[in-house]
Write an enzyme that holds these catalytic residues in place. Structure first.
Site, PDB file in Angstrom:
ATOM      1  CD  GLU A   1     -17.764 -36.580   2.241  1.00 13.81           C
ATOM      2  OE1 GLU A   1     -16.753 -36.960   2.874  1.00 13.81           O
ATOM      3  OE2 GLU A   1     -18.794 -36.745   2.440  1.00 13.81           O
TER       4      GLU A   1
ATOM      5  CG  HIS B   1     -15.381 -31.104   9.129  1.00  9.44           C
ATOM      6  ND1 HIS B   1     -15.698 -29.929   8.311  1.00  9.44           N
ATOM      7  CD2 HIS B   1     -15.681 -32.179   8.734  1.00  9.44           C
ATOM      8  CE1 HIS B   1     -16.451 -30.533   7.267  1.00  9.44           C
ATOM      9  NE2 HIS B   1     -16.433 -31.778   7.531  1.00  9.44           N
TER      10      HIS B   1
ATOM     11  NE  ARG C   1     -11.678 -39.260   9.409  1.00  4.94           N
ATOM     12  CZ  ARG C   1     -12.879 -38.745   9.071  1.00  4.94           C
ATOM     13  NH1 ARG C   1     -13.734 -39.447   8.257  1.00  4.94           N
ATOM     14  NH2 ARG C   1     -13.530 -37.697   9.268  1.00  4.94           N
TER      15      ARG C   1
END
Ligand code: FAD
Ligand code: SIN
Length: 545
Positions: free
Chosen positions: A127, A255, A398
């Site tokens: 990712e 996101h 994060r």
């Protein structure tokens, strides 16, 4: 805005309960802690909706952990530090990553079934921001697999009692014994929590020796979020009102790719793992725009990708961009992303043939209740783990799939610490029960539901991906009006979960705005038009180390 927990005292003694460990929340953080603590005492899990109504259940991409060469702990540590934009605590990053392999094997022992390759090794995905393939997954429904297996283990454990639809209203401290508590009071101590009991519609007192806060995220503060509606930041707000330390709330992760489907709430996530598998972000003309912003293209860290999409949408005056998933081999979409494939088909989009419309959505809170390496908050006997906690792992941003890992590591560490600490803790029997005197049934539900929407509108309009001094001030002023109205309503209303959640959302919105105002720079997830540059971290009084 002066947030406080009101002193409510009554005499009735028939709504009390005592447990060794009170766990608030039934996601990965709460369940892991409960399963471990149950070896040492009686555990009560309270959860405000159904047991599996959690963000954990929705996790798609998976859990990041170091499993095989060529990956190493050092590489994962560096990737996490880079994503955190110099604000991650290196000590915390190192211990989290070094414990990752062990925590994954424990999940496997609890029955979690991670996908494997034909040779029997764990199948690892990649990712954004990861330099190696290291994300363990169960198709594109990893969180559901974890949540179901942990719930099953908890339900079978005779030492664990579960209370569903039971909302924690406030944690109990000396304040409830009539002692004045301020943020400077040393040794603020948690004696348990006041819990709304759905059966009696009354607030009960649960006294505990140890309390674990595991209430998850804050997405509901925003209009467009991937989080389930339970994510109202309750734990963070409760700890803040109890004068505990909360930090880093300006770092809200958006996101980049939630499905653009305006009528749907929460927004359906299109996992970053699709970009890891070859999908590319494009505008409506089919141009790959990410290279203009970062050489890592569509797989740059989330803050960069979300900001780039936000900018593309603003300069082109469009509501969304596209994710070109036709670049992923069809069989891979069917086998790795069956949930996303089915969802897209259900709204008339075939991701093997067409691009998916996507838009950024509020997704994750990097800040939260400040805890140390053992998950201890600034309040004695109160621990926190999972998304509501700020361990120092994520810093200003994060790294994808590091949050499930963080919850596993810190619930484990908190338990190690708590089972020693509990030996010298007694129940505090002097705690009074909840006071309902002078309150009446609030018949104006519309005041609550509409205020919630107003807060979400304010936060989305002025405290989103790009901020400025003026926007933050405007948000603060508008929120202040709703805050005052809500506190008045709360004081005179019989308690219902909806008003508690509204108060918490206002409280969390306030913390995000205030921390954002205090940060006079742009860093990680916090971007300000007035301070577009980084400051020198060593000079910054706001750093999180
Ligand atoms: P949750 O799982 O949200 O559980 C919180 C619990 O607290 C719930 O049971 C809730 O009802 C309860 N609760 C809240 N307030 C109260 C209250 N006042 N009283 C009683 N109970 C309360 N992370 C990854 O690492 N990998 C991923 O692939 C990934 N994908 C994601 C996809 C989506 C769509 C979302 C939303 C998040 C994703 N994340 C991912 C983030 C990750 O899922 C969460 O950070 C993590 O699951 C949080 O776990 P938790 O136990 O802290 O909270
Ligand atoms: C995703 O699957 O893209 C979400 C992963 C995460 O939030 O860590």
């Amino acid at each position: 805005m002066h947030f406080q927990s009101y002193l409510k005292i009554i005499s009735m003694n028939d709504i009390r309960k005592k447990v060794d460990f009170l766990v608030i929340g039934s996601g990965v953080a709460g369940l892991c802690f409960a399963l471990k603590a149950a070896n040492y005492g009686k555990v009560c899990i309270v959860t405000k909706a159904k047991m599996d109504d959690t963000s954990t259940k929705y996790a798609q991409g998976g859990v990041a952990a170091v499993m095989y060469s060529p990956d190493t702990y050092e590489k994962h540590i560096e990737d996490t530090m880079i994503a955190g934009d110099e604000l991650s605590d290196r000590h915390i990053v190192e211990l989290t990553i070094r414990e990752s392999t062990e925590r994954i094997m424990e999940l496997v022992e609890w029955g979690v079934d991670f996908d494997k390759t034909k040779s029997g090794k764990f199948a690892l995905a990649k990712e954004g921001g990861h330099s190696e393939f290291r994300v363990l997954h169960h198709k594109d429904v990893t969180g559901l697999e974890i949540e179901q297996k942990l719930i099953k283990a908890a339900q079978q454990n005779p030492n664990i009692e579960i209370m569903e639809n039971a909302l924690a209203v406030e944690i109990i401290t000396q304040h409830h014994l009539g002692v004045t508590v301020s943020r400077r009071t040393p040794d603020i101590t948690c004696y348990g929590a006041y819990i709304y009991n759905p059966k009696t519609k009354k607030v009960m007192t649960i006294l505990s020796k140890i309390t674990m806060m595991a209430t998850g995220g804050i997405g509901t503060v925003y209009g467009n979020t991937t989080n389930p509606t339970v994510a109202t930041g309750d734990g963070i707000a409760m700890v803040y009102r109890a004068k505990g330390a909360v930090r880093g709330m300006e770092f809200v992760q958006f996101h980049p790719t939630s499905l653009y489907n305006p009528s749907e709430r929460p927004s359906f996530l299109i996992t970053e793992a699709m970009r890891g598998a070859g999908a590319i972000l494009k505008n409506k003309d089919g141009e790959e725009f990410m290279r203009k912003y970062d050489e890592r293209g569509s797989l740059a860290p989330r803050d960069i990708v979300a900001r780039a999409i936000d900018n593309e949408m603003k300069i082109k005056g469009i509501d969304h961009v596209y994710l070109d998933t036709t670049l992923i081999p069809k069989h891979e979409i069917f086998t790795h992303f069956p949930n996303i494939y089915a969802k897209c088909l259900s709204i008339g989009i075939d991701p093997t043939k067409e691009m998916i419309p996507v838009v950024p959505a509020a997704h994750y809170s990097c800040g939260g209740i400040q805890v140390d390496e053992w998950g201890r908050s600034s309040i004695l006997h109160l621990y926190a783990s999972g998304e509501c906690a700020s361990t120092g792992l994520h810093g200003a941003n994060r790294l994808a799939s590091n949050s499930l890992l963080e919850a596993l590591v810190f619930s484990h560490r908190a338990c190690l610490n708590a089972v020693e600490a509990i030996k010298s803790i007694d129940f505090c029997d002097e705690v009074p029960d909840w006071d309902t005197e002078g309150t009446v049934l609030n018949e104006e539900m519309v005041l609550i539901t509409q205020s919630m929407k107003e807060v979400q509108m304010i936060m989305s309009s002025y405290v989103g991906i790009v901020r400025s001094n003026l926007r933050l001030q405007r948000a603060f002023d508008r929120l202040d009006i709703i805050y005052k109205e809500t506190e008045e309503l709360y004081k005179r209303s019989i308690l219902i979960p909806e008003i508690c959640e509204l108060r918490n959302v206002i409280n969390v919105g306030y913390l995000i705005i205030r921390h954002a105002m205090e940060r006079k720079e742009s860093r990680g997830l916090h971007y300000s038009l007035d301070y577009p540059e980084h400051t020198d971290v060593s000079q910054s009084k706001h750093d999180m180390l």
